[in-house]
Design a protein around this motif. Sequence first.
Motif, PDB file in Angstrom:
ATOM      1  N   LYS A  43       7.649   0.405  -3.749  1.00  0.00           N
ATOM      2  CA  LYS A  43       6.255   0.597  -3.214  1.00  0.00           C
ATOM      3  C   LYS A  43       5.831   0.052  -2.010  1.00  0.00           C
ATOM      4  CE  LYS A  43       4.529  -3.074  -6.226  1.00  0.00           C
ATOM      5  NZ  LYS A  43       6.182  -3.543  -6.640  1.00  0.00           N
ATOM      6  N   SER A  44       6.551  -0.888  -1.445  1.00  0.00           N
ATOM      7  CA  SER A  44       6.018  -1.594   0.009  1.00  0.00           C
ATOM      8  C   SER A  44       6.961  -0.427   1.008  1.00  0.00           C
ATOM      9  CB  SER A  44       6.337  -3.011   0.048  1.00  0.00           C
ATOM     10  OG  SER A  44       5.859  -3.828  -0.005  1.00  0.00           O
ATOM     11  N   THR A  45       7.488  -0.556   0.705  1.00  0.00           N
ATOM     12  CA  THR A  45       8.450   1.306   1.042  1.00  0.00           C
ATOM     13  C   THR A  45       7.598   2.494   1.483  1.00  0.00           C
ATOM     14  OG1 THR A  45      10.590  -0.279   0.244  1.00  0.00           O
ATOM     15  CG2 THR A  45      10.979   2.094   2.007  1.00  0.00           C
ATOM     16  N   PHE A  86      -1.438  -5.623   5.146  1.00  0.00           N
ATOM     17  CA  PHE A  86       0.156  -6.306   4.666  1.00  0.00           C
ATOM     18  C   PHE A  86      -0.673  -7.062   3.823  1.00  0.00           C
ATOM     19  CE2 PHE A  86       0.060  -4.185   8.634  1.00  0.00           C
ATOM     20  CZ  PHE A  86       1.489  -3.958   8.601  1.00  0.00           C
ATOM     21  N   GLN A  87       0.218  -7.031   2.361  1.00  0.00           N
ATOM     22  CA  GLN A  87       0.756  -8.350   1.728  1.00  0.00           C
ATOM     23  C   GLN A  87       0.055  -9.558   2.220  1.00  0.00           C
ATOM     24  OE1 GLN A  87       3.681  -7.721  -0.855  1.00  0.00           O
ATOM     25  NE2 GLN A  87       2.980  -9.289  -2.414  1.00  0.00           N
ATOM     26  N   ASP A  88       0.835 -10.170   2.974  1.00  0.00           N
ATOM     27  CA  ASP A  88       0.341 -11.660   3.773  1.00  0.00           C
ATOM     28  C   ASP A  88      -1.404 -11.738   4.405  1.00  0.00           C
ATOM     29  OD1 ASP A  88       1.348 -10.252   5.894  1.00  0.00           O
ATOM     30  OD2 ASP A  88       3.531 -12.005   6.279  1.00  0.00           O
ATOM     31  N   LEU A 160      -2.869  -0.202   1.460  1.00  0.00           N
ATOM     32  CA  LEU A 160      -3.033  -2.060   0.880  1.00  0.00           C
ATOM     33  C   LEU A 160      -2.194  -2.214   0.238  1.00  0.00           C
ATOM     34  CD1 LEU A 160      -6.159  -1.036  -0.014  1.00  0.00           C
ATOM     35  CD2 LEU A 160      -6.819  -3.127   0.861  1.00  0.00           C
ATOM     36  N   ASP A 161      -1.449  -3.390   0.446  1.00  0.00           N
ATOM     37  CA  ASP A 161       0.036  -3.541   0.209  1.00  0.00           C
ATOM     38  C   ASP A 161      -0.323  -4.922  -0.944  1.00  0.00           C
ATOM     39  OD1 ASP A 161       2.278  -4.490  -0.667  1.00  0.00           O
ATOM     40  OD2 ASP A 161       3.312  -3.699   1.072  1.00  0.00           O
ATOM     41  N   GLU A 162      -0.170  -4.441  -2.180  1.00  0.00           N
ATOM     42  CA  GLU A 162      -0.573  -5.742  -3.291  1.00  0.00           C
ATOM     43  C   GLU A 162      -1.836  -6.359  -3.256  1.00  0.00           C
ATOM     44  OE1 GLU A 162       1.730  -6.572  -5.896  1.00  0.00           O
ATOM     45  OE2 GLU A 162       3.657  -5.803  -5.419  1.00  0.00           O
TER      46      GLU A 162
END
Length: 224
Positions: A43-45, A86-88, A160-162
């Motif tokens: 997914k992130s890739t 990003f996720q963070d 949007l990542d997670e």
Amino acid sequence: MFAEIRGLSFRYKNSSVDNVKDFNLEMNQGEVTCILGESGSGKSTVLRLLAGLEFPLNGQMQINGKILFNEHEFVFPEKRGIGMVFQDYALFPHMTVEENIRFGLTNLSKQEKTERIREMLELVHLEDYAKRYPYELSGGQQQRVAIARAVAPKPSILLLDEPFSNLDAHLRQSIREELNGILKDTGMTSIFVTHDREDAKSIADQVVILDKGETIGKGKAIII
Ligand SMILES: Nc1ncnc2c1ncn2[C@@H]1O[C@H](COP(=O)(O)OP(=O)(O)O)[C@@H](O)[C@H]1O
Ligand SMILES: [Mg+2]
């Protein structure tokens, strides 16, 4: 079709298998797409490829008639007009909320920047937090700053990542509703990735299911 991705594939340098295989997606303007998959499914890739942070092996992408990559062309990330959360969250820790949002704004006068920052703070309901630093905010508030920063330059697509993974379980439902509201208010075309079916169900217009880099299902009906 507003945005179109065809035959996207990718392999990390030290990987012996393709990490993304023949990924295809079409998006209408204003639509919210969810990429659903277990951890490690790619997914992130996929998001990194769309943002231009990785170089694809194959495939093409266009938004609104503008080619972002194909076999001949590769538009650099800063020229793509794609926003990423990003996720963070990746907020700048030494900058206030206001300064974080201002960072992505170019080609605007000082007054226009101030006005855009005000609009963004209103969008994410952080009007009273402009002068705070990220460490003075809750996880949910930090996420909203990250969204405001990504949306401020008016990207054509928001990734949007997670977006829910770092938030307390009891906040999840209200944050889902809030994100849904923000996305609808901006009318922005967006893609979010998650491993949680409930997230996909509650806010996506269309869903793509990934497994080991491969699309194994498409359409919202398959998860209900
Ligand atoms: N920098 C990297 N180098 C090599 N392999 C990677 C790298 N980043 C991720 N991978 C591998 O690519 C696959 C997909 O990872 P990722 O896109 O992060 O999955 P997800 O976001 O769905 O959890 C996984 O097998 C992961 O181990
Ligand atoms: Mg990931």
